[in-house]
Scaffold this motif. Structure first.
Motif, mmCIF file in Angstrom:
data_model
loop_
_atom_site.group_PDB
_atom_site.id
_atom_site.type_symbol
_atom_site.label_atom_id
_atom_site.label_comp_id
_atom_site.label_asym_id
_atom_site.label_seq_id
_atom_site.Cartn_x
_atom_site.Cartn_y
_atom_site.Cartn_z
ATOM 1 N N UNK A 118 18.827 -18.623 -1.661
ATOM 2 C CA UNK A 118 17.705 -18.123 -1.754
ATOM 3 C C UNK A 118 17.416 -16.739 -2.447
ATOM 4 N N UNK A 119 16.844 -16.738 -3.600
ATOM 5 C CA UNK A 119 16.762 -15.537 -4.527
ATOM 6 C C UNK A 119 15.386 -14.863 -4.356
ATOM 7 N N UNK A 120 14.472 -15.731 -3.764
ATOM 8 C CA UNK A 120 13.142 -15.410 -3.689
ATOM 9 C C UNK A 120 12.709 -13.885 -3.255
ATOM 10 N N UNK A 121 13.566 -13.451 -2.128
ATOM 11 C CA UNK A 121 13.455 -12.095 -1.724
ATOM 12 C C UNK A 121 13.448 -10.976 -3.020
ATOM 13 N N UNK A 122 14.181 -11.210 -3.846
ATOM 14 C CA UNK A 122 14.150 -10.226 -5.013
ATOM 15 C C UNK A 122 12.872 -10.186 -5.697
ATOM 16 N N UNK A 123 12.070 -11.123 -5.907
ATOM 17 C CA UNK A 123 11.043 -11.182 -6.417
ATOM 18 C C UNK A 123 9.881 -10.469 -5.525
ATOM 19 N N UNK A 124 10.209 -10.540 -4.061
ATOM 20 C CA UNK A 124 9.024 -9.905 -3.387
ATOM 21 C C UNK A 124 9.627 -8.581 -2.918
ATOM 22 N N UNK A 125 10.548 -7.962 -3.412
ATOM 23 C CA UNK A 125 11.292 -6.758 -3.009
ATOM 24 C C UNK A 125 10.235 -5.437 -2.695
ATOM 25 N N UNK A 126 9.350 -5.439 -3.601
ATOM 26 C CA UNK A 126 8.426 -4.247 -3.531
ATOM 27 C C UNK A 126 7.392 -4.424 -2.301
ATOM 28 N N UNK A 127 7.038 -5.804 -2.252
ATOM 29 C CA UNK A 127 6.211 -5.972 -0.858
ATOM 30 C C UNK A 127 7.214 -5.726 0.306
ATOM 31 N N UNK A 128 8.200 -6.071 0.290
ATOM 32 C CA UNK A 128 9.075 -5.808 1.594
ATOM 33 C C UNK A 128 9.206 -4.438 1.892
ATOM 34 N N UNK A 129 9.272 -3.701 0.831
ATOM 35 C CA UNK A 129 9.715 -2.324 1.047
ATOM 36 C C UNK A 129 8.326 -1.412 1.483
ATOM 37 N N UNK A 130 7.235 -2.157 1.214
ATOM 38 C CA UNK A 130 5.957 -1.648 1.495
ATOM 39 C C UNK A 130 5.312 -2.203 2.775
ATOM 40 N N UNK A 165 22.692 9.091 -5.926
ATOM 41 C CA UNK A 165 23.042 8.955 -7.527
ATOM 42 C C UNK A 165 22.148 7.808 -8.122
ATOM 43 N N UNK A 166 21.718 6.945 -6.940
ATOM 44 C CA UNK A 166 21.044 5.526 -7.516
ATOM 45 C C UNK A 166 19.742 5.858 -8.131
ATOM 46 N N UNK A 167 19.493 5.090 -9.211
ATOM 47 C CA UNK A 167 18.122 5.330 -10.035
ATOM 48 C C UNK A 167 17.222 4.273 -9.259
ATOM 49 N N UNK A 168 16.008 4.728 -8.865
ATOM 50 C CA UNK A 168 14.952 3.978 -8.081
ATOM 51 C C UNK A 168 13.750 3.845 -9.167
ATOM 52 N N UNK A 169 12.949 2.749 -8.963
ATOM 53 C CA UNK A 169 11.893 2.540 -9.638
ATOM 54 C C UNK A 169 10.788 3.444 -8.807
ATOM 55 N N UNK A 170 9.667 3.475 -9.335
ATOM 56 C CA UNK A 170 8.547 4.308 -8.541
ATOM 57 C C UNK A 170 8.094 3.684 -7.253
ATOM 58 N N UNK A 171 8.092 2.516 -7.218
ATOM 59 C CA UNK A 171 7.877 1.672 -6.003
ATOM 60 C C UNK A 171 8.685 1.857 -5.083
ATOM 61 N N UNK A 172 9.994 1.783 -5.353
ATOM 62 C CA UNK A 172 11.343 1.884 -4.411
ATOM 63 C C UNK A 172 11.260 3.392 -4.072
ATOM 64 N N UNK A 173 11.093 4.482 -4.920
ATOM 65 C CA UNK A 173 11.081 5.564 -4.591
ATOM 66 C C UNK A 173 9.742 6.162 -3.518
ATOM 67 N N UNK A 174 8.776 5.216 -3.412
ATOM 68 C CA UNK A 174 7.653 5.700 -2.380
ATOM 69 C C UNK A 174 8.545 5.199 -0.939
ATOM 70 N N UNK A 175 9.222 3.912 -0.959
ATOM 71 C CA UNK A 175 9.954 3.634 0.228
ATOM 72 C C UNK A 175 10.962 4.740 0.783
ATOM 73 N N UNK A 176 11.653 5.244 -0.356
ATOM 74 C CA UNK A 176 12.798 6.124 0.094
ATOM 75 C C UNK A 176 12.329 7.342 0.591
ATOM 76 N N UNK A 177 11.041 7.664 -0.026
ATOM 77 C CA UNK A 177 10.569 9.218 0.768
ATOM 78 C C UNK A 177 10.242 8.736 2.155
ATOM 79 N N UNK A 178 9.470 7.701 2.510
ATOM 80 C CA UNK A 178 9.385 7.212 3.702
ATOM 81 C C UNK A 178 10.487 7.229 4.551
#
Length: 273
Positions: A118-130, A165-178
């Protein structure tokens, strides 16, 4: 401007106050608006006076059954819709806006079996993080594995140095801040800068692999797929190999930090699938 469903304004303010992302609140709006549109069109009891107090479990079950029969949603979507509706009616009940809980006896459906790979979770990553229904530790687990880390790496004391040191996308940064807002008081309590920490004071504050699974299990049931770190990592590796068909085994070994026998194992899984 009229509401799309009863008590929308106050309910969505409550969701905002709980820190839910806009995308998650929009999902609530979509689900609840659709349910009340359906009830207005097809439910005789609700059509008479459009009062939420006239809704009972059979009315909600009727809507959910329609989703299964007519829209052919899968069991995972069914459970997600039910969860959102349940949050709404719990809000009404606890704020004395409704005297009954029409979802209290409605059970979720068993999750349908997924493919072994199952690799479908990778496509849903931003939704899961939010999605605030998913525990912070579960969301961080998914995020870190999507970056190629194994659980034995990110559960190690001192991992926070690498994390910074990890580079995050803008959507990922929103989650990391939370996540930072969630973890900071725990870090202060435990006198540790690590990111997977027990919430109660302990001599060793670091969460073990077994301890992590206690946080993953409820989110796993909600999301409808395995959150076992080893299964997630397997999905990450398989997805990486599929998306990089021109990379040699030695380059795959280097980039995935796996030995050549492991690369052969994963390629064998892909062929079987």
């Amino acid at each position: 401007m009229s509401n799309d469903y009863p008590y929308q304004d106050t309910f969505e303010i409550d969701l905002q106050n709980k820190g839910l992302a806009k995308v998650t609140i929009n999902e609530y709006t979509k689900i609840l608006s659709d349910m009340f549109d359906y009830l207005s069109d097809f439910n005789k009891g609700y059509q008479e006076n459009h009062k939420v107090s006239n809704l009972f479990n059979r009315d909600i079950e009727e809507y959910l059954q329609m989703l299964l029969d007519e829209r052919e949603i899968n069991h995972n979507t069914y459970n997600k819709v039910l969860s959102h509706i349940n949050v709404y009616f719990n809000y009404l009940f606890t704020h004395q806006l409704n005297s009954n809980l029409p979802t209290i006896d409605i059970k979720g459906l068993k999750h349908e079996p997924k493919s072994e790979l199952d690799t479908s979770w990778l496509d849903k990553l931003n939704d899961i993080l939010a999605d605030s229904n998913v525990h912070f530790y579960a969301r961080m687990t998914v995020l870190l594995i999507s970056k190629g880390f194994k659980s034995e790496e990110f559960l190690q004391p001192g991992f926070y140095r690498l994390f910074n040191q990890i580079t995050f996308s803008d959507e990922e940064k929103i989650f990391v801040n939370l996540f930072n807002k969630f973890i900071e008081p725990i870090q202060l309590k435990q006198n540790s800068q690590d990111i997977f920490l027990k919430q109660r004071l302990a001599k060793d504050p670091h969460i073990t692999s077994a301890g992590l699974h206690k946080y993953l299990t409820p989110s796993e049931q909600y999301l409808g797929f395995s959150l076992s770190p080893s299964e997630l990592f397997k999905g990450y590796v398989v997805d990486f190999i599929k998306k990089n068909p021109d990379l040699s085994d030695s380059k795959l070994s280097s980039q995935l930090n796996l030995d050549l026998s492991s690369i052969n194992y994963y390629k064998g899984l892909i062929k079987k699938d």
